[in-house]
Design an enzyme around this catalytic site. Structure first.
Site, short mmCIF file in Angstrom:
data_model
loop_
_atom_site.label_atom_id
_atom_site.label_comp_id
_atom_site.label_asym_id
_atom_site.label_seq_id
_atom_site.Cartn_x
_atom_site.Cartn_y
_atom_site.Cartn_z
CE LYS A 196 21.03 68.62 25.10
NZ LYS A 196 21.62 68.07 26.34
CG HIS A 264 24.07 75.88 30.04
ND1 HIS A 264 23.23 75.60 28.99
CD2 HIS A 264 23.85 74.93 30.98
CE1 HIS A 264 22.53 74.50 29.27
NE2 HIS A 264 22.87 74.09 30.48
NE ARG A 267 18.79 74.52 29.35
CZ ARG A 267 17.65 74.05 28.85
NH1 ARG A 267 16.81 74.88 28.26
NH2 ARG A 267 17.32 72.78 28.96
CG HIS A 290 15.15 69.33 31.48
ND1 HIS A 290 15.19 69.95 32.72
CD2 HIS A 290 16.24 69.76 30.81
CE1 HIS A 290 16.26 70.74 32.78
NE2 HIS A 290 16.91 70.64 31.63
CE1 TYR A 299 18.57 74.74 36.79
CE2 TYR A 299 17.14 73.06 35.86
CZ TYR A 299 18.20 73.93 35.73
OH TYR A 299 18.89 73.98 34.55
#
Length: 321
Positions: A196, A264, A267, A290, A299
Site C-alpha cells: 500500500k 486474507h 496473512r 503496516h 494480533y
C-alpha cells in the site's frame, strides 16, 4: 457562476471556482506525492464530495467558497457527522469520511490556502475493529495440501498451492501476490513486494514457498513472460482475486472450515503464528507492511485469547470452574 468539480462524483452539488482549483490540486498531490492507491483516491474523493454537498444543502443551496470553508466552526462539522449517523452509517464509515475531510483541510493548511483548526477538534467516531481470525497451524497445513488435490488440471492445483503458500509463508495481501511479475517470482532467499502507498518491503522466503512456486511454474502450460503476471488463469491472463477467493471457498466447504477461512486469513495466520512463536512485534509490522504499529498489535489480542483458551481447557482449577 458555479460548475461541477472535474473528476468528482456527480452528487447534485456545484462548487465555486476557488474550491474547484483547490480540489484539483489536492487530488494531484495525493496521486503524485502521497502515491495513494486508486481505491483510496476514489474513496476520499467521494467522501469530500459528499461533505461539500452537505454544506451546500446546509447553506440553503449556496455552494461554499474557500472563505466559507475557512470560516466553518466545529458545530458545522458535528452537524455533518450527525447527519451521517442519522443516515445509518456505522462508526468505521463515519471515521473514514472524517479522515478524508481532515486530509483535505490539513493539506490546505500546509499549502497556505486556508487555516481552519476546527476540524481537528472533532473526536473520531469509535471503531470496533474485528479481531483477525487466523487458521490454526494444523488447518493451514491441511489447506495447503488439499489445495493441490482433486483438480481436473494438475497445474491449477499447483498454482493454488503456490499462491496460498505464498500468502501464508510470506504474509502477503492477495493483491500483492497477484500483482507479482514472473521475474519477481520468490525463487531466492528474499522477495521484494510493493504494498500500500507503493511502499516496498523485503520479506524472507521459506524453502516451502520456493518449492511450491517452482512446481507451479514448471507445470504451467503457458509461457510466463518476465514482465507478465506470475499467477495466471485458465486462459493465460493475470489471475483474478475473485477466482482465488472462489477456490478457497470450495476448499473450506470441502474441509468443513468456517467462512472466515479466506485468502486474507492466511496473512492473519502468518502474523499470529509468528507472534505465538516469539516473533518481535516491530519485525512483524515490517513484514506485513503496516504503517502503524497499532494495526499489528491486533494480533496480540488473538494470541492472548488463544492462550486463555489453552488455560481454560488445560488448567485443573479452570476446568472445575
Amino acid at each position: 457562476m458555479t460548475e461541477p468539480v472535474p473528476g468528482f462524483p456527480s452528487l447534485g452539488f456545484s462548487a465555486k471556482p476557488d474550491v474547484q482549483d483547490v480540489l484539483a490540486h489536492w487530488r494531484r498531490w495525493m496521486e503524485s506525492e502521497k502515491a495513494v492507491s486508486r481505491h483510496t483516491l476514489s474513496a476520499y474523493t467521494a467522501d469530500v464530495a459528499e461533505f461539500l454537498r452537505f454544506l451546500t444543502e446546509f447553506r440553503g443551496g449556496s455552494p461554499p467558497s474557500l472563505n466559507d470553508l475557512g470560516d466553518l466552526k466545529a458545530a458545522d462539522f458535528r452537524a455533518w457527522m450527525s447527519r451521517l449517523a442519522m443516515d445509518g452509517l456505522v462508526g468505521a464509515s463515519r471515521a473514514r469520511k472524517l479522515a478524508a475531510v481532515r486530509n483535505l483541510f490539513r493539506w490546505m493548511d500546509r499549502s497556505g490556502r486556508l487555516h481552519n483548526p476546527a476540524v481537528a477538534t472533532l473526536a473520531t467516531p469509535k471503531v470496533k475493529r474485528p479481531a483477525p481470525r487466523p487458521l490454526t497451524e494444523i488447518d493451514a497445513d491441511r489447506l495447503l495440501e488439499e489445495a493441490e488435490r482433486d483438480r481436473d488440471e494438475p497445474w491449477i492445483g499447483k498454482r493454488d498451492r503456490a499462491l496460498f503458500t505464498l500468502l501464508y509463508g510470506c504474509g502477503l495481501r492477495i493483491s500483492e501476490a497477484l500483482g507479482l511479475a514472473r521475474k519477481d517470482a520468490p525463487l531466492g532467499d528474499t522477495l521484494r513486494v510493493t504494498g500500500k502507498g507503493r511502499k516496498d518491503r523485503m520479506i524472507p522466503v521459506l524453502p516451502a514457498v520456493t518449492e511450491a512456486v517452482r512446481a507451479y511454474i514448471e507445470s504451467c502450460p503457458f509461457t510466463l513472460a518476465p514482465d507478465g503476471p506470475l499467477f495466471v488463469g485458465t486462459r493465460g491472463g493475470r489471475l483474478n482475486a475473485s477466482v482465488a477467493q472462489h477456490q478457497m471457498q470450495k476448499l473450506r466447504a470441502l474441509m468443513g472450515m468456517p467462512d472466515s477461512a479466506t485468502p486474507h486469513a492466511l496473512r492473519h495466520s502468518f502474523a499470529t503464528h509468528l507472534l505465538a512463536d516469539g516473533g518481535d512485534l516491530r519485525a512483524i509490522q515490517d513484514l506485513l507492511g503496516h504503517a502503524s504499529l497499532s494495526t499489528t498489535q491486533r494480533y496480540t489480542d488473538v494470541e492472548n485469547e488463544q492462550l486463555m483458551n489453552v488455560y481454560r481447557n488445560a488448567h485443573p482449577r479452570a476446568r472445575k470452574g
